[in-house]
Enzyme design. Structure first.
Site, mmCIF file in Angstrom:
data_model
loop_
_atom_site.group_PDB
_atom_site.id
_atom_site.type_symbol
_atom_site.label_atom_id
_atom_site.label_comp_id
_atom_site.label_asym_id
_atom_site.label_seq_id
_atom_site.Cartn_x
_atom_site.Cartn_y
_atom_site.Cartn_z
ATOM 1 N N GLU A 1 -5.549 36.129 -33.416
ATOM 2 C CA GLU A 1 -4.095 35.941 -33.513
ATOM 3 C C GLU A 1 -3.584 34.799 -32.625
ATOM 4 O O GLU A 1 -2.585 34.170 -32.945
ATOM 5 C CB GLU A 1 -3.364 37.241 -33.154
ATOM 6 N N HIS A 55 -5.078 31.896 -32.025
ATOM 7 C CA HIS A 55 -5.212 30.658 -32.804
ATOM 8 C C HIS A 55 -4.198 30.627 -33.947
ATOM 9 O O HIS A 55 -3.590 29.598 -34.231
ATOM 10 C CB HIS A 55 -6.608 30.561 -33.436
#
Ligand code: PAF
Length: 270
Positions: free
Chosen positions: A24, A26
């Site tokens: 999440e 990234h």
């Protein structure tokens, strides 16, 4: 998808460099790039130059198929996933050597890390040619050094730092969390507890930096690599009395086989 009909402003390419094993954290960068830019490029490359021989280059999680699906769902237009050999061909010669700050904090135990990061980011910027690039604040020192490189080299790129994304337990998301058992993940939340404790102590009036660092240490059950309060502006280590916005930076080790190094940080404002 964005439909562009006007040519009065140049189209903006947003870039999210990663090493894959996406989470999440990234994806929050990809979504922000989608919001701010016309084209979104994500790169996936486990960069050999930023790993020392005793580190986890070989073991680093590689989940390309899942990563591609996640990138698409988050709104990426292009995913660039070159072989290391394409980035560093046999006659590759040039490296970026950052300043003395690359040898402090995380750089003390990982002396080649930041120069490897700056080199690959520089190469990727040359290939992708973004106007904006997005990095997580989880590696605050990396973000700082990339901003410095862009400034020093007059690169026409805006570097955008995005907040750390945490599990509901408070553990900062990291590709390396996949090395941890559930029990270790729970134990590793002590890093976040240390940040909360320091933020709370400052809120209630504590300004003595040594007392704040002692408090942080007392909350951490991992083997501590380092903990420092540093200036947000200069990344210089702070001592004495807290008088300016600071970042509590820390790294610790958990486990034995593998011995996993985790980092975390948080904003501390007087
Ligand atoms: O933060 C990372 O994932 C890496 O250090 C980066 C910036 C993609 C360079 O390899």
């Amino acid at each position: 998808m964005k439909v562009v009909t006007s040519v009065t402003t140049p189209l903006i390419t947003g870039f999210v460099p990663t090493m894959g094993a996406l989470h999440e954290g990234h994806l929050s960068l990809v979504r922000e790039a989608r919001k701010q830019c016309d084209h979104v490029v994500v790169s996936i490359l486990v960069n050999p130059l930023q790993f020392a021989p005793n580190e986890d280059f070989k073991a680093y999680p590689r989940t390309l198929e899942a990563d591609l699906a996640l990138c698409e769902a988050a709104g990426a237009d292009v995913v660039f996933c070159p072989d290391a050999a394409a980035i560093y061909p046999e006659n590759f010669q040039t490296r970026v050597i950052g300043g003395e700050l690359t040898q402090r904090y995380c750089g003390q135990t990982r002396p080649i890390f930041f120069n490897g990061v700056l080199t690959v980011v520089n190469i990727l910027f040359g290939i992708v040619r973004p106007q904006k690039a997005f990095f997580g604040e989880k590696d605050f020192q990396q973000l700082f050094l990339i901003k410095q490189m862009v400034k020093d080299f007059w690169m026409p790129i805006e570097i955008i730092g995005m907040p750390i994304i945490r599990e509901s337990s408070g553990l900062a998301m990291s590709s390396r969390n996949s090395y941890l058992s559930e029990l270790q993940k729970q134990e590793a939340t002590c890093l976040f507890q240390a940040i909360l404790a320091v933020q709370e102590a400052v809120k209630t009036g504590e300004r003595d930096i040594q007392a704040l660092l002692d408090l942080a240490r007392s909350k951490i059950s991992l083997e501590i690599d380092y903990i420092e309060l540093v200036s947000v502006k200069s990344l210089e280590r702070l001592t004495g009395t807290l008088l300016e916005p600071a970042r509590l930076l820390m790294a610790g080790y958990i486990g034995d086989k593998p011995r996993v190094r985790l980092i975390d940080n948080g904003l501390v404002t007087a």
